[in-house]
Design an enzyme around this catalytic site. Structure first.
Site, PDB file in Angstrom:
ATOM      1  N   SER A  70       0.832  -1.201   0.000  1.00 54.82           N
ATOM      2  CA  SER A  70       0.000   0.000   0.000  1.00 54.82           C
ATOM      3  C   SER A  70       0.867   1.252   0.000  1.00 54.82           C
ATOM      4  O   SER A  70       1.970   1.260   0.560  1.00 54.82           O
ATOM      5  CB  SER A  70      -0.854  -0.025   1.274  1.00 54.82           C
ATOM      6  OG  SER A  70      -1.390   1.254   1.540  1.00 54.82           O
ATOM      7  N   TYR A  93      -1.523  -1.396  11.217  1.00 56.78           N
ATOM      8  CA  TYR A  93      -1.887  -1.867   9.867  1.00 56.78           C
ATOM      9  C   TYR A  93      -0.748  -1.560   8.882  1.00 56.78           C
ATOM     10  O   TYR A  93      -0.296  -2.432   8.136  1.00 56.78           O
ATOM     11  CB  TYR A  93      -3.190  -1.198   9.389  1.00 56.78           C
ATOM     12  CG  TYR A  93      -3.310  -1.144   7.893  1.00 56.78           C
ATOM     13  CD1 TYR A  93      -3.624  -2.294   7.166  1.00 56.78           C
ATOM     14  CD2 TYR A  93      -3.056   0.036   7.183  1.00 56.78           C
ATOM     15  CE1 TYR A  93      -3.685  -2.256   5.782  1.00 56.78           C
ATOM     16  CE2 TYR A  93      -3.115   0.075   5.806  1.00 56.78           C
ATOM     17  CZ  TYR A  93      -3.437  -1.065   5.113  1.00 56.78           C
ATOM     18  OH  TYR A  93      -3.475  -1.029   3.742  1.00 56.78           O
ATOM     19  N   LYS A 145       2.098  -4.036   6.546  1.00 63.66           N
ATOM     20  CA  LYS A 145       2.462  -3.939   5.116  1.00 63.66           C
ATOM     21  C   LYS A 145       3.988  -3.811   4.975  1.00 63.66           C
ATOM     22  O   LYS A 145       4.601  -4.471   4.144  1.00 63.66           O
ATOM     23  CB  LYS A 145       1.776  -2.742   4.452  1.00 63.66           C
ATOM     24  CG  LYS A 145       0.270  -2.864   4.336  1.00 63.66           C
ATOM     25  CD  LYS A 145      -0.134  -3.979   3.378  1.00 63.66           C
ATOM     26  CE  LYS A 145      -1.633  -4.147   3.255  1.00 63.66           C
ATOM     27  NZ  LYS A 145      -2.030  -5.424   2.623  1.00 63.66           N
TER      28      LYS A 145
HETATM   29  C1  UD1 Z   1      -6.378   5.140   4.184  1.00 61.64           C
HETATM   30  C2  UD1 Z   1      -5.443   4.676   5.263  1.00 61.64           C
HETATM   31  C3  UD1 Z   1      -4.297   3.919   4.633  1.00 61.64           C
HETATM   32  C4  UD1 Z   1      -4.835   2.765   3.802  1.00 61.64           C
HETATM   33  C5  UD1 Z   1      -5.837   3.289   2.785  1.00 61.64           C
HETATM   34  C6  UD1 Z   1      -6.510   2.173   2.010  1.00 61.64           C
HETATM   35  C7  UD1 Z   1      -5.586   6.257   7.162  1.00 61.64           C
HETATM   36  C8  UD1 Z   1      -4.890   7.295   7.952  1.00 61.64           C
HETATM   37  N1  UD1 Z   1      -4.954   5.818   6.047  1.00 61.64           N
HETATM   38  O1  UD1 Z   1      -5.673   5.973   3.296  1.00 61.64           O
HETATM   39  O2  UD1 Z   1      -3.429   3.441   5.625  1.00 61.64           O
HETATM   40  O3  UD1 Z   1      -3.793   2.107   3.143  1.00 61.64           O
HETATM   41  O4  UD1 Z   1      -6.852   4.041   3.453  1.00 61.64           O
HETATM   42  O5  UD1 Z   1      -7.357   1.412   2.821  1.00 61.64           O
HETATM   43  O6  UD1 Z   1      -6.673   5.790   7.513  1.00 61.64           O
HETATM   44  N2  UD1 Z   1     -11.631  11.479   4.130  1.00 61.64           N
HETATM   45  C9  UD1 Z   1     -12.603  12.340   4.589  1.00 61.64           C
HETATM   46  N3  UD1 Z   1     -13.718  11.792   5.198  1.00 61.64           N
HETATM   47  C10 UD1 Z   1     -13.892  10.445   5.359  1.00 61.64           C
HETATM   48  C11 UD1 Z   1     -12.881   9.570   4.883  1.00 61.64           C
HETATM   49  C12 UD1 Z   1     -11.765  10.125   4.289  1.00 61.64           C
HETATM   50  O7  UD1 Z   1     -12.488  13.548   4.466  1.00 61.64           O
HETATM   51  O8  UD1 Z   1     -14.925  10.015   5.933  1.00 61.64           O
HETATM   52  C13 UD1 Z   1     -10.443  12.036   3.456  1.00 61.64           C
HETATM   53  C14 UD1 Z   1      -9.122  11.716   4.135  1.00 61.64           C
HETATM   54  O9  UD1 Z   1      -8.817  12.671   5.109  1.00 61.64           O
HETATM   55  C15 UD1 Z   1      -8.170  11.720   2.932  1.00 61.64           C
HETATM   56  C16 UD1 Z   1      -9.033  11.227   1.768  1.00 61.64           C
HETATM   57  O10 UD1 Z   1     -10.383  11.462   2.167  1.00 61.64           O
HETATM   58  O11 UD1 Z   1      -7.738  13.027   2.643  1.00 61.64           O
HETATM   59  C17 UD1 Z   1      -8.850   9.764   1.468  1.00 61.64           C
HETATM   60  O12 UD1 Z   1      -9.058   9.007   2.648  1.00 61.64           O
HETATM   61  P1  UD1 Z   1      -9.113   7.399   2.643  1.00 61.64           P
HETATM   62  O13 UD1 Z   1     -10.070   6.941   1.606  1.00 61.64           O
HETATM   63  O14 UD1 Z   1      -9.365   6.951   4.046  1.00 61.64           O
HETATM   64  O15 UD1 Z   1      -7.662   6.970   2.153  1.00 61.64           O
HETATM   65  P2  UD1 Z   1      -6.222   7.330   2.741  1.00 61.64           P
HETATM   66  O16 UD1 Z   1      -6.307   8.298   3.870  1.00 61.64           O
HETATM   67  O17 UD1 Z   1      -5.351   7.693   1.602  1.00 61.64           O
END
Ligand code: UD1
Length: 347
Positions: free
Chosen positions: A129, A153, A157
């Site tokens: 990842s 987690y 990885k």
């Molecule tokens: C997350 C995980 C990462 C994992 C990846 C795939 C964290 C800190 N990181 O990555 O370890 O490999 O998922 O499963 O959890 N966001 C919102 N609202 C939400 C959800 C997300 O604003 O309810 C934002 C986040 O702040 C980020 C973006 O959307 O900026 C993407 O988030 P997400 O889909 O969770 O992916 P990652 O943070 O890249």
């Protein structure tokens, strides 16, 4: 004779899409999955989508830590390669239950490698990842960037990558490709398979999808003060079918001479903010997504996107789809399956 591929975690989101591409590519495919966070219905649907080639798919409900059960699967079929998706992946849960994550992800992988070696199958593709880049100092992230992990987690990885590198160093017959996924979203264009997380989704698009179908009132936007175009976090979203195709490219690469243990990013090379992604989804679905602006989520990076140069050059693979298609296909899946594979009463 068609090659047989073992897919661990093949009932899950990325696994099921990859199994479909394998079948369509003419491979025989055996799925093992403990169904902890997935449904066997996805395997049935993949079989249907593959038409006549669906007969080349077999499923075993097996936990990788059950060595005897895994031995039986290997005794039944000589595998050319293993694609290893199986693992727990919720960041927050991993902080609460680190031993569960280390047991499931690390012991599962070690047992798998032991059984593979015992049966003379030494070709592996592993699901790593972009989380291993932590908060990158610059973007795009190249495969040579320093690695780190902010939670159990992510550490699983990172550790599994190291275990793979050590395994190859100890025995050069191994051929291993580590694929670092950026942010997989979307679904197969049929809308028949897609992502179906249990409980409250941790990731952006599954959450957005549940708001769109009325299962949740609003999306909480984590962080509006990042140094990005609109203040929200930027990620490299990649269509899950493109990601699945990246695995077929990796399989082909494993047959090339001189492969040892190699790592490739699978992303699009493009950064998209949370608000841009929400806008694209609203356009594709015609649904308004109410937003609640909130504080940063601990452990989140500001901007993460891939350098795609190495995968393009060496795997001869490049993502084809943009965020419009990702959102279109995500909505198609969501609107046809608002509660995922199983209706609420059976969950
Ligand atoms: C997350 C995980 C990462 C994992 C990846 C795939 C964290 C800190 N990181 O990555 O370890 O490999 O998922 O499963 O959890 N966001 C919102 N609202 C939400 C959800 C997300 O604003 O309810 C934002 C986040 O702040 C980020 C973006 O959307 O900026 C993407 O988030 P997400 O889909 O969770 O992916 P990652 O943070 O890249």
């Amino acid at each position: 004779m068609a090659k047989s591929i073992l897919v661990t975690g093949g009932a899950g989101y990325i696994g099921s899409h990859t199994v479909l591409q394998l079948l369509l590519g003419g491979y025989r495919t055996v799925v093992v999955d403990n169904l902890d966070n997935s449904s066997e219905i996805s395997v049935r649907r993949v079989k249907e989508l593959a038409g006549d080639l669906g007969k080349n798919l077999l499923f075993h409900k097996v936990d990788l830590r059950d060595k005897q059960a895994l031995e039986k699967v290997f005794a039944s079929t000589p595998f050319d390669t293993v694609i290893h998706f199986a693992g727990l992946k919720a960041v927050g849960e991993s902080v609460q239950k680190p031993l569960l994550y280390y047991d499931n992800n690390l012991i599962g992988t070690i047992t798998l490698l032991e059984v593979m070696a015992a049966h003379g199958c030494k070709k592996l593709v592993f699901s790593s990842s972009a989380t291993v880049y932590g908060w990158p100092k610059e973007v795009p992230c190249t495969e040579e960037f320093p690695l780190s992990a902010a939670n159990p987690y992510g550490r699983t990885k990172l550790f599994i990558e190291e275990i793979c590198r050590d395994t190859y160093r100890s025995d050069s017959e191994w051929k291993i490709i580590l694929l670092r996924y950026f942010n997989p979203v979307g679904a197969h264009h049929s809308g028949y398979i897609g992502e179906d997380p249990r409980g409250i989704p941790n990731n952006l698009m599954p959450f957005v999808q549940q708001v769109a179908v009325g299962r949740r009132p609003a999306l909480t936007v984590f962080g509006t003060d990042y140094a990005t175009k609109d203040g929200t976090g930027v990620r490299d979203y990649i269509h899950v079918v493109d990601l699945a195709d990246g695995h077929i490219a990796a399989l082909r690469k494993l047959d090339a001479a001189g492969i040892g243990c190699e790592v490739y990013n699978l992303g699009t090379g493009k950064g998209t903010s949370v608000l841009e992604m929400v806008a694209a989804f609203e356009k594709a679905s015609g649904k308004k997504i109410p937003l609640v602006m909130s504080a940063r989520r601990p452990g989140d990076a500001e901007i993460v996107y891939a350098s795609t140069h190495k995968a393009e050059k060496e795997l001869n693979w490049k993502a084809k789809y943009g965020i419009e298609e990702m959102c279109r296909d995500q909505w198609n899946w969501a609107s046809k399956n608002p509660y995922g594979y199983e209706p609420p009463s059976s969950k």
